[in-house]
Design a protein around this motif. Structure first.
Motif, PDB file in Angstrom:
ATOM      1  N   PHE A  76       0.845  -1.181   0.000  1.00  0.00           N
ATOM      2  CA  PHE A  76       0.000   0.000   0.000  1.00  0.00           C
ATOM      3  C   PHE A  76       0.882   1.233   0.000  1.00  0.00           C
ATOM      4  O   PHE A  76       2.103   1.156   0.218  1.00  0.00           O
ATOM      5  N   THR A  77       0.275   2.383  -0.263  1.00  0.00           N
ATOM      6  CA  THR A  77       0.997   3.660  -0.291  1.00  0.00           C
ATOM      7  C   THR A  77       0.711   4.423   0.983  1.00  0.00           C
ATOM      8  O   THR A  77      -0.451   4.718   1.297  1.00  0.00           O
ATOM      9  N   SER A  78       1.738   4.734   1.725  1.00  0.00           N
ATOM     10  CA  SER A  78       1.565   5.490   2.963  1.00  0.00           C
ATOM     11  C   SER A  78       1.259   6.948   2.640  1.00  0.00           C
ATOM     12  O   SER A  78       1.946   7.574   1.827  1.00  0.00           O
ATOM     13  N   THR A  79       0.217   7.477   3.263  1.00  0.00           N
ATOM     14  CA  THR A  79      -0.169   8.871   3.052  1.00  0.00           C
ATOM     15  C   THR A  79       0.378   9.793   4.133  1.00  0.00           C
ATOM     16  O   THR A  79       0.141  10.997   4.076  1.00  0.00           O
ATOM     17  N   GLY A  80       1.071   9.239   5.120  1.00  0.00           N
ATOM     18  CA  GLY A  80       1.570  10.059   6.209  1.00  0.00           C
ATOM     19  C   GLY A  80       0.514  10.429   7.227  1.00  0.00           C
ATOM     20  O   GLY A  80       0.752  11.276   8.087  1.00  0.00           O
ATOM     21  N   SER A  81      -0.646   9.788   7.136  1.00  0.00           N
ATOM     22  CA  SER A  81      -1.728  10.087   8.080  1.00  0.00           C
ATOM     23  C   SER A  81      -2.615   8.846   8.198  1.00  0.00           C
ATOM     24  O   SER A  81      -2.494   7.888   7.432  1.00  0.00           O
ATOM     25  N   ILE A  82      -3.534   8.893   9.155  1.00  0.00           N
ATOM     26  CA  ILE A  82      -4.507   7.824   9.398  1.00  0.00           C
ATOM     27  C   ILE A  82      -5.898   8.413   9.235  1.00  0.00           C
ATOM     28  O   ILE A  82      -6.194   9.481   9.782  1.00  0.00           O
ATOM     29  N   GLU A  83      -6.763   7.726   8.484  1.00  0.00           N
ATOM     30  CA  GLU A  83      -8.118   8.216   8.298  1.00  0.00           C
ATOM     31  C   GLU A  83      -8.861   8.200   9.632  1.00  0.00           C
ATOM     32  O   GLU A  83      -8.893   7.196  10.334  1.00  0.00           O
ATOM     33  N   ALA A  84      -9.473   9.327   9.977  1.00  0.00           N
ATOM     34  CA  ALA A  84     -10.035   9.496  11.315  1.00  0.00           C
ATOM     35  C   ALA A  84     -11.232   8.580  11.550  1.00  0.00           C
ATOM     36  O   ALA A  84     -11.368   7.982  12.628  1.00  0.00           O
ATOM     37  N   THR A  85     -12.122   8.445  10.571  1.00  0.00           N
ATOM     38  CA  THR A  85     -13.305   7.615  10.787  1.00  0.00           C
ATOM     39  C   THR A  85     -12.942   6.136  10.920  1.00  0.00           C
ATOM     40  O   THR A  85     -13.593   5.397  11.668  1.00  0.00           O
ATOM     41  N   VAL A  86     -11.906   5.700  10.204  1.00  0.00           N
ATOM     42  CA  VAL A  86     -11.473   4.315  10.336  1.00  0.00           C
ATOM     43  C   VAL A  86     -10.933   4.071  11.743  1.00  0.00           C
ATOM     44  O   VAL A  86     -11.094   2.981  12.309  1.00  0.00           O
ATOM     45  N   THR A  87     -10.299   5.070  12.326  1.00  0.00           N
ATOM     46  CA  THR A  87      -9.809   4.946  13.697  1.00  0.00           C
ATOM     47  C   THR A  87     -10.969   4.718  14.665  1.00  0.00           C
ATOM     48  O   THR A  87     -10.878   3.869  15.568  1.00  0.00           O
ATOM     49  N   VAL A  88     -12.050   5.447  14.486  1.00  0.00           N
ATOM     50  CA  VAL A  88     -13.223   5.251  15.345  1.00  0.00           C
ATOM     51  C   VAL A  88     -13.819   3.870  15.112  1.00  0.00           C
ATOM     52  O   VAL A  88     -14.235   3.184  16.066  1.00  0.00           O
TER      53      VAL A  88
END
Length: 958
Positions: A593-605
């Motif tokens: 996968f390609t790292s975007t340098g961040s984490i999607e907030a809704t997936v965290t929840v």
């Protein structure tokens, strides 16, 4: 309730199986209609300004995110060439008008931003009409039919189409990977092809249920395209897990010699109760997602909670019906040899002994490891979902990356500023006409123009990071002007977020009614604000409901709090690994996968809700066994050690099977599914090893009897809402043919002693001839508890001081007690080394007490209690007085408590009731109490509390 459900399932087993098969065949085509009906996006807050801006773009200016972007390129000819224009326009004019609402190109807009920096590429924007998915399917081939030009197609609609295709491919691949591996592991666990195949059948039913449920949801609400893999993964994994527990309990009952109906009923009363409670806990955590306004979270939360209940239903209805039909044939087609029951010792015996000896060391060491795993989460950076969720070879992703690389920076990600301008009438309002002759005409208002927003545009140009501000649209009907603010930084960067905050902080101009800021960066800020505002409420609701369920199950105020704290450690470790793997990119090459340098907030929840439910799942199975041992022994240390030893193997097997399912889905091409899979994988590994096997037992060992603390004022409330797991009742073996009487040293001698002892007139002693011992040797029965004066046996080697580790042997016919009879009725004897005895209620006034313990006859060296049926005056349901610290259960001092206080027991003795001082000659036998209770239909048990601690009991058919 569960015993009644078990009888109902058994009696209607053929009907249930026929209905299940018919329903599966009928609804399968309906469930497959799900593909193509799911929606993209759903990550925005409907109440946010950015969502309002996106809606205005669609309604007022003819579209925001383009439906289709067609990218053209020629290696040598430049866009300014007339042949280039002719080829593009000829292709677009061939599109059917019933599917296309509008088109825009470089030659129609004269926008230099639609030409690449090298001049060889351009793109066209196509807005679709009607059903966008069907419209795109109708024109997809024609879009690529251009002479002498390389064509690529992207945009929101093709992106959703690729997501649907990728989701279907991922689901097929995950099932193809997981099913063979699961079958091999289940064969290793059960040793039989029939037993190994049943959990897979239940898992497939759960997958079908997931498809049908999501298809039904699409009829009433939008369903995220990402929900299919998430819901299917949970349904398949949990269905197999729950089936494992049910199937194991059923095979144990069959091994004890139970009939098919008895095995189904007892399985439902024990494993069925625990599975139902576990599923309810997981569904509660997932339903917490309904508190969020985002469609992505709401659809997954509702679908996942529903499929968990489907998995529970399949494991508690369909599987017991199949088992009722199979009976002992569940062990047919054996692949691996049967090595017999597991004997004392082994890995989990060693782990339990070690943890009980050094609880402080394990508590500190495991806590340090979990905190270390959670440390990367301290530098988490939240981002948004974009084209990079798809594989690198995806056409839509290539188009988006080309636009971002070769064209004007952020051409598709500008900050939208919607300005609502104050307007005035163009003339004096007309006078109203005569009454009844029409309405007053509407006065004309001044039109809006770019001049109205010029002062604001100049202020925007002076903000740091802004490269250009242009008028992107006018809406005369709504008096609005749309400004596009260009910038050079990444849309998810800190600079872009600071720019949005600066725009929103500007004071309005005198002629401006309202300013609404939108765009990808603003949407990400609004999303984070929405999640932060809702997350505490979700935590409060989920933790409160889960705490109440745990309180009802375990009768303690301490255990729910401790379980929630253990979950926090598991979740923290999981989040830390996610940041390390995805945000920092350490697993980018391994997981492709390609790292975007961040984490999607809704997936965290979403991970928070799923991991919370799964982490609580296995702890419930452990605590259920620990509580049963605590009620039986009143010894916290021994209960914790025994619970860990007895549940270690089955929970580890269940976790391994679930990890196989999650690992298979982690191979998905969509990054969001990979992220969720890795988060769940880490949480289960941490929970099944470090937390459940080491941290929970160590903390319970240190807390001692405080684990079961319950204020006296709360006990009546707990008794009303208690959710207890029924103790497994030993199943009587068939009564053998009469055999010669045993030697005088065993049953005959004890019977003679019983005959010489005094007995009340209403309960005459049973003659020795009424007790017919079985031919099995005396060693087949566990010895009765030693009296208080008897020496305490020395613990086995390796067992810590003060810790009793009961045998964790799977019952088999050769291990079961021999069949004996009381007054010609088959009976089973037991002591405090056997399953939890039910506390007996005192006899009614006027009923004769049963004989005291020394006067009882003995069978095969075991004390027996005999009585006429008339002595059974009071019957109680299983577990009626089984709560911790309640009547008949262990009190706060860790010992079994007698029903009623000293005054109540004394009053019962004065009235001639059984109890302390109930009859003449029994005043020195404090703590001894006998009476009948009903354990199952047509079967009763008499229980006696021994002076030195523990119980002895006998069960007799009514």
């Amino acid at each position: 309730m569960f015993e009644s459900a078990g009888r109902l399932v058994y009696r209607g087993r053929w009907t249930l199986l026929a209905l299940t098969l018919a329903a599966a065949v009928l609804v399968a085509p309906f469930g497959l209609e799900l593909f193509g009906r799911m929606a993209d996006g759903g990550f925005e807050d409907p109440r946010a300004d950015s969502t309002t801006a996106a809606r205005w773009n669609d309604e007022w200016y003819g579209g925001h995110a383009p439906d289709v972007v067609v990218l053209y390129r020629h290696p040598s000819v430049k866009v300014r060439d007339a042949r280039y224009k002719a080829a593009v326009h000829r292709s677009l004019r061939a599109l059917p008008g019933r599917h296309v609402r509008a088109m825009a190109t470089y030659w129609t807009t004269k926008s230099k931003k639609m030409v690449s920096e090298d001049g060889h590429s351009t793109y066209a924007i196509v807005t679709l009409k009607g059903d966008e998915q069907r419209a795109y399917a109708a024109i997809a081939d024609r879009l690529r039919n251009v002479d002498n030009l390389y064509v690529s197609v992207g945009g929101s609609v093709p992106l959703l189409d690729e997501l649907n295709d990728q989701t279907a491919a991922d689901l097929t691949r995950a099932e193809a990977i997981s099913m063979p591996v699961l079958l091999v592991l289940l064969v290793v666990v059960f040793g039989s092809l029939v037993a190994a195949g049943l959990p897979l059948v239940v898992g497939l039913l759960a997958v079908l249920g997931a498809l049908v449920l999501l298809r039904l949801l699409t009829s009433v609400t939008e369903v995220s395209v990402f929900s299919l893999n998430v819901v299917t993964m949970l349904g398949l994994g949990l269905a197999i897990d729950y089936s494992l527990f049910v199937l194991k309990a059923f095979r144990e009952e069959i091994a004890r010699g139970a009939t098919n109906e008895q095995a189904v009923v007892r399985t439902m009363a024990t494993a069925g109760r625990t599975v139902a409670f576990s599923g309810l806990t997981v569904a509660t955590a997932l339903l917490g997602l309904l508190l969020f306004p985002q469609m992505f979270l709401r659809s997954i939360g509702l679908g996942a909670a529903a499929v968990v209940l489907v998995a529970v239903g399949a494991a508690l209805i369909v599987l017991p019906a199949v088992l009722g039909v199979l009976g002992p044939r569940v062990n047919a087609l054996r692949i691996t040899p049967d090595f017999g029951p597991r004997r004392e010792g082994g890995l989990w015996h060693s782990v339990a002994s070690s943890v009980m000896r050094r609880p402080v060391l394990y508590l500190v060491a495991v806590s340090v490891v979990l905190v270390a795993l959670a440390v990367p989460f301290l530098h988490v950076k939240f981002g948004n979902v974009d084209h990079r969720v798809l594989p690198a070879a995806s056409e839509s992703r290539r188009v988006a990356e080309t636009l971002d690389r070769d064209f004007a920076r952020n051409a598709m990600a500008a900050i939208d500023v919607h300005v609502l301008v104050e307007r005035s009438f163009t003339g004096a309002p007309p006078l109203p006409g005569p009454l009844g002759q029409g309405h007053t005409p509407i006065s004309a208002v001044t039109p809006v123009s770019p001049v109205d927003v010029r002062p604001l545009a100049r202020r925007l140009e002076r903000l740091p990071g802004v490269t250009d501000v242009e008028v992107a649209g006018l809406s005369q009907a709504n008096g609005a002007v749309r400004l596009a603010v260009r910038y050079a930084s990444d849309p998810m960067s800190d600079e872009a977020r600071a720019l949005v905050r600066s725009i929103r902080a500007l004071s309005p101009e005198p002629n401006v009614r309202r300013v609404v800021v939108g765009g990808p960066t603003a949407a990400q800020l609004d999303l984070q604000d929405s999640l932060v505002a809702t997350l505490p409420w979700m935590a409060l609701v989920v933790c409160s409901v889960t705490g109440v369920l745990l309180f009802a199950a375990f009768g303690s105020l301490v255990l729910p709090v401790k379980a929630l704290l253990m979950n926090v450690l598991s979740i923290g470790a999981s989040f830390g690994v996610i940041v390390w793997a995805f945000q920092d990119g350490h697993l980018a090459a391994a997981l492709n996968f390609t790292s975007t340098g961040s984490i999607e907030a809704t997936v965290t929840v979403l991970i928070l809700a799923v991991v919370f439910g799964l982490s609580m799942d296995y702890e419930l199975f452990l605590l259920s066994r620990v509580r049963a041992e605590w009620l039986r022994t009143g010894d916290n240390t021994a209960a914790v050690a025994a619970g860990l030893q007895q549940t270690g193997g089955v929970i580890t097997s269940a976790a391994l099977l679930l990890l196989v399912v999650i690992g298979a889905f982690s191979t998905a091409g969509i990054t969001i599914v990979k992220l969720l899979g890795v988060g769940m994988f880490v949480a289960i590994v941490v929970d099944a090893t470090l937390v459940r096997a080491l941290l929970v037992p160590a903390s319970m060992r240190l807390m001692g009897g405080a684990n079961w603390w319950l204020p006296r004022s709360w006990r009546a409330f707990h008794h009303r809402i208690a959710l207890r797991e029924a103790a497994p009742a030993p199943t009587p073996a068939p009564t053998p043919a009469p055999t010669p009487a045993p030697t005088p040293t065993s049953a005959s001698a004890s019977a003679s002693a019983s005959a010489s002892a005094p007995a009340p007139a209403s309960a005459p002693a049973t003659p020795a001839s009424a007790l017919a011992p079985a031919p099995a040797p005396a060693s087949a029965l566990a010895p009765a508890p030693a009296p208080a004066s008897a020496p305490v046996p020395r613990p086995a080697a390796g067992t810590p001081s003060g810790v009793r580790l009961p045998r964790a042997i799977t019952p088999t016919p050769e291990d079961a007690p021999p069949a004996v009879t009381v007054n010609g009725r088959p009976a089973v004897f037991g002591a405090d080394t056997d399953p939890v005895p039910l506390p007996a209620a005192p006899a009614r006034p006027g009923a004769s007490a049963l004989p005291a313990a020394p006067a009882h006859p003995a069978v095969s060296g075991r004390p027996a209690v005999s009585a006429q049926p008339a002595a059974r005056e009071l019957q109680a349901e299983p577990g009626e007085h089984g709560g911790p610290g309640e009547d008949g259960g262990p009190g706060e001092d860790g010992r079994p408590r007698e029903r009623g206080g000293p005054r109540e027991r004394g009053e019962r003795g004065a009235r001639g009731e059984s109890g302390e001082g109930a009859a003449a000659g029994e005043g020195d036998q404090a703590g001894r109490r006998v009476g009948w209770v009903r354990v199952v239909e047509r079967r009763a048990r008499v229980v006696r509390a021994l002076p030195g601690g523990g119980w002895t009991w006998v069960e007799v058919d009514e």
